[in-house]
Design a protein around this motif. Structure first.
Motif, PDB file in Angstrom:
ATOM      1  N   ALA A 185      10.049 -21.647  -7.532  1.00 55.71           N
ATOM      2  CA  ALA A 185      10.298 -22.689  -8.518  1.00 55.71           C
ATOM      3  C   ALA A 185       9.253 -23.792  -8.489  1.00 55.71           C
ATOM      4  N   THR A 186       9.163 -24.476  -9.615  1.00 55.70           N
ATOM      5  CA  THR A 186       8.527 -25.788  -9.626  1.00 55.70           C
ATOM      6  C   THR A 186       9.571 -26.777  -9.142  1.00 55.70           C
ATOM      7  N   ILE A 187       9.189 -28.032  -8.983  1.00 56.78           N
ATOM      8  CA  ILE A 187      10.138 -29.020  -8.475  1.00 56.78           C
ATOM      9  C   ILE A 187      11.248 -29.328  -9.478  1.00 56.78           C
ATOM     10  N   ALA A 188      11.238 -28.663 -10.654  1.00 54.63           N
ATOM     11  CA  ALA A 188      12.342 -28.808 -11.604  1.00 54.63           C
ATOM     12  C   ALA A 188      13.633 -28.250 -11.016  1.00 54.63           C
ATOM     13  N   PHE A 189      13.509 -27.431  -9.962  1.00 54.65           N
ATOM     14  CA  PHE A 189      14.684 -26.785  -9.386  1.00 54.65           C
ATOM     15  C   PHE A 189      15.114 -27.474  -8.105  1.00 54.65           C
ATOM     16  N   GLY A 190      16.413 -27.664  -7.961  1.00 60.90           N
ATOM     17  CA  GLY A 190      16.922 -27.968  -6.638  1.00 60.90           C
ATOM     18  C   GLY A 190      17.712 -29.229  -6.445  1.00 60.90           C
ATOM     19  N   MET A 191      17.581 -30.219  -7.334  1.00 66.76           N
ATOM     20  CA  MET A 191      18.290 -31.466  -7.101  1.00 66.76           C
ATOM     21  C   MET A 191      19.799 -31.221  -7.031  1.00 66.76           C
ATOM     22  N   GLY A 192      20.406 -31.647  -5.927  1.00 67.81           N
ATOM     23  CA  GLY A 192      21.847 -31.524  -5.806  1.00 67.81           C
ATOM     24  C   GLY A 192      22.345 -30.140  -5.447  1.00 67.81           C
ATOM     25  N   ILE A 193      21.449 -29.211  -5.096  1.00 69.16           N
ATOM     26  CA  ILE A 193      21.879 -27.865  -4.739  1.00 69.16           C
ATOM     27  C   ILE A 193      22.863 -27.935  -3.566  1.00 69.16           C
ATOM     28  N   ASP A 194      24.029 -27.314  -3.722  1.00 73.36           N
ATOM     29  CA  ASP A 194      25.060 -27.378  -2.700  1.00 73.36           C
ATOM     30  C   ASP A 194      25.099 -26.143  -1.808  1.00 73.36           C
ATOM     31  N   LYS A 195      24.268 -25.158  -2.069  1.00 73.28           N
ATOM     32  CA  LYS A 195      24.290 -23.922  -1.281  1.00 73.28           C
ATOM     33  C   LYS A 195      24.002 -24.244   0.187  1.00 73.28           C
ATOM     34  N   PRO A 196      24.946 -23.963   1.101  1.00 72.93           N
ATOM     35  CA  PRO A 196      24.771 -24.418   2.485  1.00 72.93           C
ATOM     36  C   PRO A 196      23.862 -23.549   3.328  1.00 72.93           C
ATOM     37  N   ASP A 197      23.659 -22.271   2.912  1.00 75.97           N
ATOM     38  CA  ASP A 197      22.942 -21.338   3.784  1.00 75.97           C
ATOM     39  C   ASP A 197      21.523 -21.042   3.311  1.00 75.97           C
ATOM     40  N   VAL A 198      20.859 -22.027   2.705  1.00 77.46           N
ATOM     41  CA  VAL A 198      19.432 -21.897   2.411  1.00 77.46           C
ATOM     42  C   VAL A 198      18.698 -22.031   3.748  1.00 77.46           C
ATOM     43  N   ARG A 199      18.107 -20.940   4.201  1.00 80.14           N
ATOM     44  CA  ARG A 199      17.543 -20.920   5.555  1.00 80.14           C
ATOM     45  C   ARG A 199      16.107 -21.413   5.606  1.00 80.14           C
ATOM     46  N   PHE A 200      15.421 -21.457   4.459  1.00 75.05           N
ATOM     47  CA  PHE A 200      14.047 -21.957   4.483  1.00 75.05           C
ATOM     48  C   PHE A 200      13.681 -22.565   3.137  1.00 75.05           C
ATOM     49  N   VAL A 201      12.774 -23.534   3.196  1.00 71.09           N
ATOM     50  CA  VAL A 201      12.098 -24.070   2.016  1.00 71.09           C
ATOM     51  C   VAL A 201      10.606 -23.982   2.307  1.00 71.09           C
ATOM     52  N   ALA A 202       9.876 -23.290   1.439  1.00 70.62           N
ATOM     53  CA  ALA A 202       8.434 -23.104   1.625  1.00 70.62           C
ATOM     54  C   ALA A 202       7.678 -23.781   0.493  1.00 70.62           C
ATOM     55  N   HIS A 203       6.671 -24.543   0.837  1.00 65.75           N
ATOM     56  CA  HIS A 203       5.802 -25.184  -0.154  1.00 65.75           C
ATOM     57  C   HIS A 203       4.445 -24.486  -0.162  1.00 65.75           C
ATOM     58  N   MET A 204       4.041 -24.013  -1.322  1.00 63.66           N
ATOM     59  CA  MET A 204       2.730 -23.379  -1.463  1.00 63.66           C
ATOM     60  C   MET A 204       1.661 -24.381  -1.880  1.00 63.66           C
ATOM     61  N   ASN A 205       2.079 -25.604  -2.156  1.00 67.91           N
ATOM     62  CA  ASN A 205       1.155 -26.684  -2.514  1.00 67.91           C
ATOM     63  C   ASN A 205       1.650 -27.975  -1.895  1.00 67.91           C
ATOM     64  N   LEU A 206       0.790 -28.959  -1.887  1.00 63.51           N
ATOM     65  CA  LEU A 206       1.105 -30.252  -1.279  1.00 63.51           C
ATOM     66  C   LEU A 206       2.032 -31.058  -2.186  1.00 63.51           C
ATOM     67  N   PRO A 207       3.205 -31.499  -1.704  1.00 66.14           N
ATOM     68  CA  PRO A 207       4.058 -32.399  -2.496  1.00 66.14           C
ATOM     69  C   PRO A 207       3.334 -33.720  -2.744  1.00 66.14           C
ATOM     70  N   LYS A 208       3.726 -34.422  -3.800  1.00 64.00           N
ATOM     71  CA  LYS A 208       2.991 -35.625  -4.179  1.00 64.00           C
ATOM     72  C   LYS A 208       3.308 -36.831  -3.303  1.00 64.00           C
ATOM     73  N   ASN A 209       4.443 -36.806  -2.599  1.00 59.89           N
ATOM     74  CA  ASN A 209       4.769 -37.914  -1.711  1.00 59.89           C
ATOM     75  C   ASN A 209       5.810 -37.467  -0.698  1.00 59.89           C
ATOM     76  N   ILE A 210       6.049 -38.308   0.297  1.00 60.37           N
ATOM     77  CA  ILE A 210       6.978 -37.949   1.369  1.00 60.37           C
ATOM     78  C   ILE A 210       8.406 -37.885   0.853  1.00 60.37           C
ATOM     79  N   GLU A 211       8.758 -38.745  -0.110  1.00 56.88           N
ATOM     80  CA  GLU A 211      10.109 -38.661  -0.666  1.00 56.88           C
ATOM     81  C   GLU A 211      10.371 -37.279  -1.265  1.00 56.88           C
ATOM     82  N   SER A 212       9.413 -36.772  -2.033  1.00 55.29           N
ATOM     83  CA  SER A 212       9.567 -35.435  -2.621  1.00 55.29           C
ATOM     84  C   SER A 212       9.697 -34.391  -1.524  1.00 55.29           C
TER      85      SER A 212
END
Length: 606
Positions: free
Chosen positions: A288-315
């Motif tokens: 996904a682009t960062i359009a995906f994910g806000m408020g995701i409640d799925k508890p068993d997401v075992r990893f988040v991988a970034h293929m590019n640098l986020p624009k800031n630490i908050e992101s």
């Protein structure tokens, strides 16, 4: 007479199935029940929703929950209905008849909680309806959306101060997992929360392992990471562009993993279908682009991988926080390169924003780069950004587990700066690297740059090593990518003392980290990691039962019971309803709905 605290504790156990409050939940709930406004910062998975759900069940009237994404309201409402709570949502996914039914329940006081987006709340017709209803509280979720400096800014959030003016007697709670000091101040100002009780919990997510590496072949590194650590786990892969999202999802499918793309260019029904599959199926990857994910409640997401640098630490914090909501070990993995650094700066410099905004954004980018390039504990630096101190290194990030090598790069840095200067500060990094390494291209010959004193003086490093050096010199402020020149590198004021050898300090840089394939393979942890063989078999049988029930009801499996609850069932093997109630996550409503079904499965396994 039962006090509000006693009521809250009773609901926590009877409805939600938990014995004790966490973090500042008890104090937040007490303040809200007693009519006080509240601002709470709590990490993802820390239990923010309970902070307004329990007061909603105690205070008279309907709680209005303002949430930025309509796609997730259904799952939040489904989870509450599983608990026996009267909840609904109003959004564009409902037809006219369904909307009228919800509105009738609102007017007649039949709803405990009603979810809606800020755009709908601000509609005059909606406000007129609320004027005639009994409202228990307003919950403003993802409150960082109010900040123009933030990563999820939505202008509608800045209009929510009208709630204080229009409904002065109704308490409000603003909640977020991500806010630095500047953002907190803006939330308070924009939402008129000057008299609010402020509860800031630790930002630390100790179950998340942070790892950041320089991009060589990003896809190969991702595949090694997945193969070694998450061969069958659900996770999120973030890419910068829609094109890369599509290509990466296709590549993962070709490699044998089920991966679905998600970006704003897809039709709404496709995005919704992919999101629902991610929430309901095991082991699926969303790219996904960062359009995906806000408020995701799925508890068993075992990893988040970034293929590019986020624009800031908050992101970065917000996006990585979608991993491991259940508290089990999870990974935040990132691969980034020189072009990411240049692109981020160009994007900011070429934007139409005013100069003050650009300065703030560049400062935030610099902080993100600093997190990537540091040699110490990443968690200490991440928490320090949110004004929190971690006394000791965490022992659960790549730098703690495999301390990076540093080297005296002063001479290499001087070669880079000299070559950038002698080529006229008119070229990008790759061209300057070609000059340094003595590549006699037609372009270099045409510019007579093969005659420069800096031509071929960098043979001691490979092209990949020079790219790492350039990236770090940009990160440390010696070079800057010029927006007008589309990535042309220029010297900064900081560079001149080093270039003229007037600088007594040495330049120490990180050595390129080892490829992901050579990293130590980590032990796989799951909710069932500590179970015996027989208990593991029962756990899988309980998961299969849960999956069947979830499919029958068209809800995500975790809203019935999360893996941690099933793991406790498999370990304790309760035989009676009262014993089942002792399992964390089993309340009275779920006991009545599912108790005998799960008890029978447990008994039959004996």
């Amino acid at each position: 007479m039962q006090t509000s605290t006693d009521q809250a504790r009773h609901i926590l156990k009877a409805t939600f199935g938990y014995d004790d409050f966490r973090h500042h939940q008890a104090d937040i709930i007490d303040a809200l029940i007693n009519g006080q406004d509240v601002l709470t910062l709590m990490p993802t998975g820390g239990g923010k929703s309970i902070c307004y759900q329990i007061p909603a069940l105690i205070r008279s009237g309907t709680a209005i929950v303002i949430s930025p994404l309509i796609a997730l309201m259904q799952d939040q409402v489904d989870a509450l209905k599983q608990l026996g709570v009267s909840a609904a949502f109003l959004n564009s996914t409902l037809n006219a008849g369904e909307q009228r039914e919800v509105e009738d329940k609102l007017r007649s006081g039949q709803l405990d909680l009603l979810y809606m987006a800020p755009e709908r709340l601000l509609n005059h017709q909606m406000l007129n309806m609320l004027d005639r209803c009994k409202i228990s509280l307003f919950a403003i979720d993802e409150a960082h959306c109010v900040s123009q400096w933030g990563h999820d800014f939505r202008k509608e959030y800045q209009q929510l101060s009208m709630l204080h003016e229009r409904y002065p007697e109704v308490p409000r709670i603003a909640l977020t997992a991500t806010a630095d000091a500047r953002t907190r101040g803006e939330i308070i100002h924009q939402l008129a929360l000057h008299q609010a009780g402020i509860f800031v919990n630790s930002f630390d997510r100790p179950n998340i392992h942070y790892a950041i590496s320089e991009a060589g072949n990003g896809r190969d590194a991702l595949w090694h990471f997945l193969s070694d650590n998450h061969a069958n786990d659900a996770g999120i892969v973030y890419c910068l562009s829609r094109k890369n999202v599509e290509a990466t999802a296709e590549w993962l499918n070709e490699k044998g993993r089920t991966a679905l793309p998600y970006h704003a260019g897809l039709a709404q029904e496709v995005r919704s279908r992919h999101q629902q599959r991610f929430l309901r199926e095991d082991g699926l990857i969303i790219v996904a682009t960062i359009a995906f994910g806000m408020g995701i409640d799925k508890p068993d997401v075992r990893f988040v991988a970034h293929m590019n640098l986020p624009k800031n630490i908050e992101s970065y914090y917000q996006e990585t926080g979608r991993a491991g909501r259940d508290g089990l070990p999870s990974d935040a993995w990132m691969s980034y390169g020189l072009q990411d650094v240049i692109n981020l700066r160009l994007f900011i410099e070429k934007s139409d924003a005013d100069e003050q905004f650009k300065r703030v954004m560049l400062q935030k980018t610099d902080a993100m780069l600093g997190l990537c390039e540091l040699t110490g504990c990443r968690r200490q630096a991440l928490l320090a950004y949110f004004d929190e101190t971690l006394a000791e290194p965490c022992g659960n990030c790549d730098n703690c587990l495999s301390p990076p090598e540093t080297w005296d790069a002063t001479i290499a840095a001087q070669k880079v700066l000299s070559c950038v200067y002698r080529t006229g500060e008119r070229f990008g990094a790759q061209y300057v690297i070609d000059v340094l390494t003595g590549k006699s291209s037609e372009r270099i010959k045409h510019n007579d740059h093969d005659k420069l004193s800096t031509f071929a003086i960098g043979g001691e490093h490979s092209g990949a090593e020079w790219r790492g050096i350039f990236r770090q010199l940009i990160a440390h402020g010696y070079l800057v990518a010029d927006a007008e020149g589309y990535g042309v590198l220029k010297l900064t004021q900081k560079a001149w003392p080093l270039l003229k050898r007037d600088c007594a300090e040495s330049v120490r840089l990180r050595r390129l980290s080892k490829p992901a394939s050579t990293r130590t393979k980590k032990t796989k942890f799951t909710a069932a990691s500590n179970l015996t063989g027989e208990e593991q078999t029962l756990f899988e049988a309980l998961r299969a039962l849960r999956a069947r029930l979830a499919k029958e009801q068209n809800v995500p499996p975790y809203v019935i019971f999360p893996d941690k609850t099933l793991s406790q069932m498999a370990s304790a093997q309760p035989q009676t309803p009262s014993q089942l109630l002792d399992i964390s996550g089993v309340g009275e409503a779920k006991l009545a709905r599912y108790g005998e079904t799960f008890l029978n499965e447990i008994r039959n396994s004996a």
